[in-house]
Scaffold this motif. Structure first.
Motif, PDB file in Angstrom:
ATOM      1  N   GLY A  39      10.021 -11.728  33.011  1.00 49.56           N
ATOM      2  CA  GLY A  39       9.626 -10.922  34.167  1.00 49.56           C
ATOM      3  C   GLY A  39      10.809 -10.354  34.908  1.00 49.56           C
ATOM      4  O   GLY A  39      10.836  -9.169  35.263  1.00 49.56           O
ATOM      5  N   MET A  40      11.841 -11.190  35.150  1.00 49.24           N
ATOM      6  CA  MET A  40      13.011 -10.727  35.880  1.00 49.24           C
ATOM      7  C   MET A  40      13.806  -9.691  35.080  1.00 49.24           C
ATOM      8  O   MET A  40      14.371  -8.749  35.637  1.00 49.24           O
ATOM      9  CB  MET A  40      13.906 -11.907  36.255  1.00 49.24           C
ATOM     10  N   THR A  97      28.937  -9.732  43.856  1.00 51.89           N
ATOM     11  CA  THR A  97      28.516 -10.335  42.589  1.00 51.89           C
ATOM     12  C   THR A  97      27.893 -11.702  42.814  1.00 51.89           C
ATOM     13  O   THR A  97      26.859 -12.038  42.227  1.00 51.89           O
ATOM     14  CB  THR A  97      29.708 -10.461  41.625  1.00 51.89           C
ATOM     15  N   ALA A  98      28.520 -12.519  43.668  1.00 52.84           N
ATOM     16  CA  ALA A  98      28.007 -13.861  43.931  1.00 52.84           C
ATOM     17  C   ALA A  98      26.621 -13.805  44.567  1.00 52.84           C
ATOM     18  O   ALA A  98      25.707 -14.545  44.165  1.00 52.84           O
ATOM     19  CB  ALA A  98      28.976 -14.629  44.831  1.00 52.84           C
ATOM     20  N   LEU A 145      19.388 -12.380  41.032  1.00 48.46           N
ATOM     21  CA  LEU A 145      19.073 -11.624  39.825  1.00 48.46           C
ATOM     22  C   LEU A 145      19.385 -12.397  38.551  1.00 48.46           C
ATOM     23  O   LEU A 145      18.962 -12.010  37.486  1.00 48.46           O
ATOM     24  CB  LEU A 145      19.855 -10.298  39.801  1.00 48.46           C
ATOM     25  N   ASP A 146      20.135 -13.427  38.615  1.00 47.83           N
ATOM     26  CA  ASP A 146      20.724 -14.265  37.571  1.00 47.83           C
ATOM     27  C   ASP A 146      22.075 -13.688  37.190  1.00 47.83           C
ATOM     28  O   ASP A 146      22.304 -12.479  37.240  1.00 47.83           O
ATOM     29  CB  ASP A 146      19.793 -14.497  36.372  1.00 47.83           C
ATOM     30  N   ASN A 147      22.996 -14.581  36.834  1.00 44.88           N
ATOM     31  CA  ASN A 147      24.392 -14.167  36.675  1.00 44.88           C
ATOM     32  C   ASN A 147      24.628 -13.257  35.478  1.00 44.88           C
ATOM     33  O   ASN A 147      25.462 -12.353  35.528  1.00 44.88           O
ATOM     34  CB  ASN A 147      25.314 -15.393  36.611  1.00 44.88           C
ATOM     35  N   GLY A 200      25.378 -17.926  41.213  1.00 47.59           N
ATOM     36  CA  GLY A 200      24.141 -18.222  40.505  1.00 47.59           C
ATOM     37  C   GLY A 200      23.676 -19.653  40.661  1.00 47.59           C
ATOM     38  O   GLY A 200      22.496 -19.961  40.446  1.00 47.59           O
ATOM     39  N   THR A 201      24.592 -20.533  41.061  1.00 50.03           N
ATOM     40  CA  THR A 201      24.241 -21.944  41.244  1.00 50.03           C
ATOM     41  C   THR A 201      23.319 -22.151  42.437  1.00 50.03           C
ATOM     42  O   THR A 201      22.605 -23.153  42.516  1.00 50.03           O
ATOM     43  CB  THR A 201      25.534 -22.781  41.439  1.00 50.03           C
ATOM     44  N   ALA A 202      23.287 -21.211  43.359  1.00 52.19           N
ATOM     45  CA  ALA A 202      22.608 -21.409  44.640  1.00 52.19           C
ATOM     46  C   ALA A 202      21.089 -21.379  44.570  1.00 52.19           C
ATOM     47  O   ALA A 202      20.417 -21.923  45.452  1.00 52.19           O
ATOM     48  CB  ALA A 202      23.093 -20.364  45.648  1.00 52.19           C
ATOM     49  N   THR A 203      20.516 -20.749  43.545  1.00 53.05           N
ATOM     50  CA  THR A 203      19.062 -20.598  43.509  1.00 53.05           C
ATOM     51  C   THR A 203      18.479 -20.977  42.156  1.00 53.05           C
ATOM     52  O   THR A 203      19.192 -21.097  41.158  1.00 53.05           O
ATOM     53  CB  THR A 203      18.637 -19.141  43.821  1.00 53.05           C
TER      54      THR A 203
END
Length: 429
Positions: A63-64, A103-104, A110-112, A149-152
């Motif tokens: 989906g993303m 970017t972060a 959005l994913d890295n 990307g680690t945050a979510t």
């Protein structure tokens, strides 16, 4: 059957890590061997939550990917990059810092991998206009993408696996990981000038040319941008309220993708190329191989060994998971590592019992695997993607060029994460 499951997994893992064959061939080949030998069957693969393909992970990514494929058509990412360069006044260091922050933040939502795919080509354009090497910028951006990307839940593919296996919602990641990742990002920004010292000399004439760019010209489809922004906001809202409305993130992503496709008026050929079918199939093969290890009892046996090694001490277990995850994720891609470790961590968490300490194990796995992915050029999928982009642009990044910078950042970020886990889940819990 246990010997077959272990042998197939180890061989496939080695092939993936050494890149002797394409990782998709290794994963699907391993899954095929397990099915052929009867180690696992269709009921285990397609219908079992414990031993089968995690369809929530697969369809959340699908989906993303479709949503981002539509967003790509608007030119919004080019707009942001040019805007950042102009706001930085043409200073290469300030441009790098702005792109690192952008970017972060983007990687968190959005994913890295998707973020670096969109930001890296624009970075190449900006650096070409300024007449400077894009290599430091690309390395800094991929380091930032793995940190952000680690945050979510959706920021890094390993987090999707952790969220699914650990029963952790989108909000759980925001509450427990976003605060420490904000600190990690500040640390990266502070270390960037020293890490890339000597990379910021620039021709003033080239700077003037860059400042003359009109970022508004980058927006190719303003109406589509408005529609995409509205749908993306709804999707993110769905992720945040997941635990309240009881709709899985995978369903939210698919509904958002369907709605955006419907109102965008685009044809499938406009957005479907953004779907990384190889990645989705790789996940499927990997889940089958890990499921075979679960079914044959290998994972539970490993969990018992780790529990014995830590003496049942929850703090020792958390620190062990953090450090080992960082080291191993730096050597091999963190996606297969987390897919392997998540059932083990689930068993450890069940054995520990205490809710705060059990959850700390999952956050240690996420921090170790995601931040450890920065250690080497093959530690995370985003790293490999950026190296490929740089190679095609004839500005190659060598393995050691990346690793010298990535190892420093990994050491710093893990050193920050360890006391955070100790303080938050053991001292202040």
């Amino acid at each position: 059957m246990t010997a077959v499951a272990v042998t197939v997994f180890v061989v496939a893992y080695i092939l993936i890590a050494t890149e002797k064959v394409h990782r998709l061939i290794a994963a699907l080949g391993g899954a095929g061997v397990l099915l052929a030998f009867g180690v696992t069957g269709s009921q285990d693969v397609f219908y079992s939550h414990d031993t089968g393909i995690d369809w929530d992970v697969v369809f959340l990514l699908l989906g993303m990917m479709i949503i981002v494929g539509v967003l790509r058509r608007t030119g919004v990412f080019e707009y942001v990059a040019i805007w950042a360069a102009k706001r930085a006044g043409g200073s290469p260091l300030r441009i790098m810092i702005l792109l690192v922050v952008i970017t972060a933040i983007a990687s968190a939502f959005l994913d890295n991998v998707t973020t670096v795919l969109l930001i890296a080509p624009v970075t190449l354009l900006v650096c070409d206009r300024m007449g400077i090497s894009p290599v430091p910028f690309l390395i800094a951006e991929v380091l930032a993408s793995n940190i952000g990307g680690t945050a979510t839940l959706i920021g890094d593919p390993p987090n999707i696996i952790i969220g699914s296996r650990g029963g952790l919602a989108f909000n759980d990641f925001l509450v427990h990981l976003a605060p420490i990742i904000a600190v990690e990002l500040v640390a990266l920004v502070l270390v960037v000038p020293r890490l890339f010292r000597g990379a910021f000399a620039v021709d003033p004439d080239r700077v003037a040319e860059l400042i003359g760019l009109d970022e508004r010209e980058a927006i190719r489809a303003p109406r589509l941008l408005v529609k995409s922004g509205a749908v993306l906001a709804l999707v993110l809202g769905g992720f945040v309220t997941h635990s309240t409305v009881h709709i899985e993130p995978s369903v939210v992503a698919l509904l958002g993708a369907g709605l955006l496709v419907l109102i965008s008026g685009l044809r499938p050929k406009d957005y479907m190329p953004s779907v990384e079918w190889e990645t989705l199939l790789f996940f499927a093969g990997l889940f089958i191989m890990v499921g075979a290890l679960v079914k044959t009892g290998v994972i539970s046996a490993l969990a018992r060994l780790v529990t014995e090694a830590t003496g049942g001490n929850a703090l020792v277990a958390v620190m062990l998971v953090l450090v080992v995850s960082a080291l191993l994720s730096g050597v091999v891609d963190n996606i297969p590592y987390v897919a392997t470790m998540s059932p083990l961590v689930a068993q450890l968490a069940a054995d520990i019992g205490d809710p705060a300490h059990s959850q700390a194990l999952w956050w240690a796995l996420a921090l170790g695997a995601d931040l450890g992915g920065n250690m080497t050029a093959v530690g995370a999928s985003a790293n490999v993607v950026v190296l490929g982009i740089a190679q095609r642009a004839e500005t190659p990044i060598t393995f050691w060029q990346f690793t010298r910078k990535g190892a420093v950042v990994t050491a710093i970020t893990i050193a920050i994460a360890a006391p955070y886990l100790w303080l938050r889940y053991f001292v202040l819990a």
